[in-house]
Design an enzyme around this catalytic site. Structure first.
Site, PDB file in Angstrom:
ATOM      1  N   ASN A 163      90.611  32.578  71.978  1.00  0.00           N
ATOM      2  CA  ASN A 163      89.999  31.455  71.259  1.00  0.00           C
ATOM      3  C   ASN A 163      88.707  31.862  70.557  1.00  0.00           C
ATOM      4  O   ASN A 163      87.614  31.400  70.894  1.00  0.00           O
ATOM      5  CB  ASN A 163      89.723  30.295  72.227  1.00  0.00           C
ATOM      6  N   LYS A 217     100.914  34.875  70.031  1.00  0.00           N
ATOM      7  CA  LYS A 217     101.314  33.688  69.270  1.00  0.00           C
ATOM      8  C   LYS A 217     101.447  34.044  67.791  1.00  0.00           C
ATOM      9  O   LYS A 217     100.541  34.601  67.191  1.00  0.00           O
ATOM     10  CB  LYS A 217     100.285  32.578  69.475  1.00  0.00           C
ATOM     11  N   GLU A 219     106.461  31.163  63.413  1.00  0.00           N
ATOM     12  CA  GLU A 219     107.495  32.157  63.740  1.00  0.00           C
ATOM     13  C   GLU A 219     107.774  32.230  65.231  1.00  0.00           C
ATOM     14  O   GLU A 219     108.769  32.829  65.656  1.00  0.00           O
ATOM     15  CB  GLU A 219     107.079  33.534  63.218  1.00  0.00           C
ATOM     16  N   GLY A 264     102.418  31.713  65.332  1.00  0.00           N
ATOM     17  CA  GLY A 264     102.465  30.510  64.503  1.00  0.00           C
ATOM     18  C   GLY A 264     103.866  29.944  64.449  1.00  0.00           C
ATOM     19  O   GLY A 264     104.581  29.901  65.457  1.00  0.00           O
ATOM     20  N   ALA A 310      88.578  23.168  73.215  1.00  0.00           N
ATOM     21  CA  ALA A 310      89.849  23.856  73.452  1.00  0.00           C
ATOM     22  C   ALA A 310      90.367  23.671  74.868  1.00  0.00           C
ATOM     23  O   ALA A 310      91.535  23.342  75.086  1.00  0.00           O
ATOM     24  CB  ALA A 310      89.694  25.343  73.143  1.00  0.00           C
ATOM     25  N   ALA A 355      96.829  23.502  68.038  1.00  0.00           N
ATOM     26  CA  ALA A 355      98.185  24.041  68.197  1.00  0.00           C
ATOM     27  C   ALA A 355      98.224  25.133  69.266  1.00  0.00           C
ATOM     28  O   ALA A 355      99.133  25.173  70.105  1.00  0.00           O
ATOM     29  CB  ALA A 355      98.692  24.574  66.868  1.00  0.00           C
ATOM     30  N   ASP A 402      96.150  25.542  71.756  1.00  0.00           N
ATOM     31  CA  ASP A 402      95.944  24.915  73.063  1.00  0.00           C
ATOM     32  C   ASP A 402      97.218  24.208  73.520  1.00  0.00           C
ATOM     33  O   ASP A 402      97.555  24.218  74.709  1.00  0.00           O
ATOM     34  CB  ASP A 402      94.790  23.911  72.990  1.00  0.00           C
ATOM     35  N   ASP A 457      92.600  16.685  67.919  1.00  0.00           N
ATOM     36  CA  ASP A 457      92.905  17.981  68.519  1.00  0.00           C
ATOM     37  C   ASP A 457      94.022  17.898  69.552  1.00  0.00           C
ATOM     38  O   ASP A 457      94.829  18.815  69.682  1.00  0.00           O
ATOM     39  CB  ASP A 457      91.649  18.546  69.187  1.00  0.00           C
TER      40      ASP A 457
END
Length: 320
Positions: free
Chosen positions: A167, A229, A233, A231, A36, A261, A263, A299
């Site tokens: 995370n 966060k 939205e 997503g 990450a 995403a 990160d 990633d």
């Protein structure tokens, strides 16, 4: 001379090339650089900012691969130790047509888990603009957790603003309670806290973005901003003085891989703030990098250059 600093465990990732086939049955894999925090370092560097990564790998093919990959991404590796006594972590990831992929780790007892804290003595804080921390590194071992604590204290002493992304990696913790208590403690030292809404449910006991934000704003005096966060939205922002608003996300037609995403979101936010964008503009950029990240298999492979980011935003009719 570096603008950005992070600490973590870099991993050699073997991603399946066969869609919707279990890791047990998959036979074709592609090797990537993963982890990450290293994802964030890669993204920050790709957008034109100097980046330093702190870690430790083994003197083995995976360790050599990781150091080479960091250098190719123009990430400073002077603070990446290499030891012959412990091996470099790696992982397997399947490829799915929908949803989140399955991941299997091989990292217990790794070189990073035996991190040498003397590495921290060599940090140059003089040009740092931001440091990014996540809840993964302190989960891999008690030794790593102690080094993580030392780094937080050093960053505070040098007045370096920090972002903290929980995370969550439950498989690395002895219990959910230990994970929750430890990460909420570390979050209290961060200038900006970046929980996802699913993480908020586990760490705070709520899926309400406002309640999640209020928890972290009241969790410690250092925290000035919480960005939850959401997503696709977008993201909910709340500041210490009470101002709150939501920044919409970007629609993605085809999702290839959701890993990276979050990160990517940190990449966009941090680089935006380093370039003196307003907080709202930086979060728009964060949403954009996150949207680009899910359209590639690796990633960090989908993280854009400055030109690619500008092209994406222009196509979305966004000007920063």
């Amino acid at each position: 001379m570096t603008e950005f600093l992070t600490i973590g465990e870099p991993i050699a990732l073997f991603g399946s090339k066969e869609v919707d086939l279990s890791l047990k049955d998959a036979t074709q894999f592609q090797k990537f650089l993963a982890g990450a925090e290293v994802n964030v370092a890669v993204g920050v560097s790709r957008l034109g900012h100097s980046s330093t990564y702190i870690s430790q790998v083994g003197k083995d093919p995976f360790g050599d691969f990781i150091i080479d990959a960091l250098k190719k991404n123009k990430i400073e590796t002077a603070l990446v130790g290499q030891t012959p006594d412990y091996w470099t972590a790696f992982q397997l990831k399947d490829r799915v047509s929908t949803g989140d992929p399955s991941i299997f780790y091989f990292r217990k007892g790794s070189a990073a888990a035996h991190f040498d804290p003397n590495i921290l003595r060599n940090i140059d804080f003089s040009t740092l603009k931001f440091a990014h921390l996540s809840g993964i590194f302190p989960a891999i071992s008690q030794q790593a957790c102690q080094a993580f604590t030392q780094l937080i204290e050093l960053l505070a002493h040098h007045h370096i603003p920090t972002t903290f992304d929980p995370n969550l990696r439950p498989q690395l913790w002895e219990s959910t309670e230990k994970m929750r208590d430890t990460l909420n403690h570390f979050a209290s030292f961060a200038t900006i806290v970046l929980p996802g809404i699913n993480e908020g449910e586990i760490l705070v006991g709520s899926r309400d973005p406002n309640e999640i934000a209020d928890f972290y704003l009241q969790n410690g005096t250092a925290t000035q901003i919480v960005i939850v966060k959401l997503g696709e939205e977008g993201a909910f922002i709340k500041m210490k003085q009470g101002e709150a608003y939501t920044v919409p996300g970007f629609h993605v037609t085809k999702v290839v891989d959701t890993v990276g995403a979050g990160d990517g979101f940190a990449v966009g936010l941090l680089t935006g703030l380093m370039e003196n964008l307003s907080l709202k503009e930086a979060v728009i950029r964060a949403n954009a990098v996150g949207a680009l990240a899910v359209q590639s298999a690796g990633d960090s492979d989908g993280y854009p250059t400055k030109e690619e980011l500008d092209t994406f935003l222009k196509a979305q009719e966004v000007v920063l």
